[in-house]
Enzyme design. Structure first.
Site, PDB file in Angstrom:
ATOM      1  CG  HIS A 180      -1.734   1.206   1.439  1.00  0.00           C
ATOM      2  ND1 HIS A 180      -3.093   1.228   1.234  1.00  0.00           N
ATOM      3  CD2 HIS A 180      -1.399   2.462   1.829  1.00  0.00           C
ATOM      4  CE1 HIS A 180      -3.557   2.444   1.482  1.00  0.00           C
ATOM      5  NE2 HIS A 180      -2.543   3.216   1.862  1.00  0.00           N
ATOM      6  CD  GLU A 181       1.962   3.463   3.700  1.00  0.00           C
ATOM      7  OE1 GLU A 181       2.193   4.559   3.156  1.00  0.00           O
ATOM      8  OE2 GLU A 181       0.936   3.245   4.354  1.00  0.00           O
ATOM      9  CG  HIS A 184       0.285   6.160  -0.830  1.00  0.00           C
ATOM     10  ND1 HIS A 184      -0.875   6.712  -1.325  1.00  0.00           N
ATOM     11  CD2 HIS A 184      -0.050   5.600   0.359  1.00  0.00           C
ATOM     12  CE1 HIS A 184      -1.870   6.491  -0.457  1.00  0.00           C
ATOM     13  NE2 HIS A 184      -1.394   5.812   0.564  1.00  0.00           N
ATOM     14  CE1 TYR A 195      -3.709   9.913   0.539  1.00  0.00           C
ATOM     15  CE2 TYR A 195      -3.529  11.335   2.464  1.00  0.00           C
ATOM     16  CZ  TYR A 195      -3.659  10.077   1.911  1.00  0.00           C
ATOM     17  OH  TYR A 195      -3.735   8.985   2.742  1.00  0.00           O
ATOM     18  CD  GLU A 204      -5.174   5.937   1.698  1.00  0.00           C
ATOM     19  OE1 GLU A 204      -5.373   4.757   2.020  1.00  0.00           O
ATOM     20  OE2 GLU A 204      -4.066   6.478   1.807  1.00  0.00           O
ATOM     21  CG  ASP A 277      -9.224  10.227   6.489  1.00  0.00           C
ATOM     22  OD1 ASP A 277      -7.982  10.220   6.340  1.00  0.00           O
ATOM     23  OD2 ASP A 277      -9.973   9.361   6.011  1.00  0.00           O
ATOM     24  CG  HIS A 282      -7.328   6.667   5.235  1.00  0.00           C
ATOM     25  ND1 HIS A 282      -6.804   7.920   5.421  1.00  0.00           N
ATOM     26  CD2 HIS A 282      -6.268   5.864   4.961  1.00  0.00           C
ATOM     27  CE1 HIS A 282      -5.491   7.883   5.285  1.00  0.00           C
ATOM     28  NE2 HIS A 282      -5.139   6.654   4.998  1.00  0.00           N
TER      29      HIS A 282
HETATM   30 ZN   LIG Z   1      -2.525   5.220   2.204  1.00  0.00          ZN
END
Ligand SMILES: [Zn+2]
Length: 369
Positions: A180-181, A184, A195, A204, A277, A282
């Protein structure tokens, strides 16, 4: 966008965001727990993340540096894992470089393997050579800070906390969290989705989609066998929950007295309007996540093949605007399915998947962009 900002983009400078895996609403809930062993690490993590969020930085896209283009990019990753030694200065002490023997530290080895698994999916399935498609070295730091309940991509590298041991375990445990990271980073070098709001939720969702696909690729799971969870294995036994998010059934990953309930919607009917957020990045990511799940399971087989290829084509194809909304992305996936597979079941499956989350009437917009 002003002229200077346009010029910066043209020169290869891009805004990067602080992209953590655990959103602030989860940590906020936890920080109000009566038990200080739960509340204190959560509060410190929140404070750290809030500071990071206000320090949006402008970084140089290193893929355009001439030296990086001089040699043909490798078919192999170039990984370096650092030990932050429980401090917050990055990257920390170099612990394992590419090709080095396994370390005595499980976190280091899991990060090394997770970076390798992510490189492998993007290369084997889509021919992509690292985050920038030009062999960008992959750097990660483990043991970041103390009791830090998060993992993040900071625009240049991956960073993993050990968790507090009460609610969260070591963030290098789930391979999909690592993937996931890294994704990005791929998004930063391609569509560069802003974002915030729907484009942030798409950002996301890209990370959850390819994060889950890396895990499925590692396990050899087809769409039917896959658990479609993000962060399974991260929560301790005291938490009533199985993961951070569920692509199969958004909103069902956890329901816990200290952690609260998973707030993700699975359809547009339940879209959450919030300023928290980053505008619910998310939270509303559950909607495009579920659309991918519906498309992949309708097509069957390995989800990284046809469904993943279509999503990858849109992410990297150049037509996805950085401020795209869900309907823009949906439209492009239908067009991408047609471009790659023609008038087949792929296009129908993708269109029906978006209808399944409440995004309809896409045909009328073909070619409108
Ligand atoms: Zn993320």
């Amino acid at each position: 966008m002003d002229a200077n900002a346009n010029a910066r983009l043209a020169r290869g400078h891009r805004h990067t965001a602080f992209c953590p895996i655990v959103p602030p609403h989860v940590l906020d809930k936890l920080s109000h727990a009566e038990d200080a062993s739960l509340a204190d690490p959560a509060r410190r993590t929140l404070e750290h993340d809030a500071l990071q969020r206000t320090r949006r930085r402008i970084t140089t896209v290193r893929g355009i540096i001439p030296a990086a283009r001089a040699a043909a990019p490798s078919d192999k990753p170039q990984r370096t894992i650092y030990d932050a030694q429980h401090r917050t200065s990055l990257p920390g002490r170099k612990t394992r470089g590419e090709g080095d023997q396994a370390s005595g530290d499980d976190s280091v080895n899991r990060a090394y393997d997770g970076l390798g698994a992510t490189f492998e999916l993007f290369f084997k399935a889509y021919g992509r050579r690292s985050i920038d498609d030009s062999g960008l070295p992959l750097n990660a730091s483990v043991h970041y800070s103390e009791g830090y309940n998060n993992a993040f991509w900071d625009g240049e590298q991956m960073v993993f906390g050990d968790g507090d041991g009460e609610v969260f375990k070591d963030f290098t445990i789930p391979v999909d969290v690592m993937a996931h990271e890294l994704t990005h980073g791929v998004t930063q070098y391609t569509a560069n989705l802003e974002y915030f709001g729907q484009s942030g939720a798409l950002n996301e969702s890209m990370s959850d989609v390819f994060g889950s696909l890396v895990k499925q690729h590692v396990l050899g799971h087809g769409a039917e066998e896959a658990d479609w969870l993000i962060g399974a294995g991260l929560l301790t036994d005291r938490v009533t929950g199985v993961a951070l998010r569920s692509m199969k059934a958004p909103g069902t990953a956890y329901d816990d007295d200290v952690l609260g309930k998973d707030p993700q919607p699975g359809t547009m009917d339940d879209y959450v309007h919030t300023s928290r957020d980053n505008g619910g990045v998310h939270i509303n990511s559950g909607i495009p996540n579920h659309a991918f799940y519906l498309a992949a399971t309708a097509l069957g087989g390995n989800a990284w093949e046809r469904a993943g290829q279509i999503w990858y084509d849109v992410l990297t194809g150049g037509d996805l605007a950085s401020d795209a909304e869900f309907a823009d992305f949906a439209q492009l996936t239908v067009a991408a399915a047609h471009a790659r597979y023609g008038e087949g079941e792929e296009q129908a499956a993708v269109r029906e998947a978006w209808a399944g989350v409440g995004i309809t009437d896409l045909r009328a917009h073909v070619g409108a962009r």
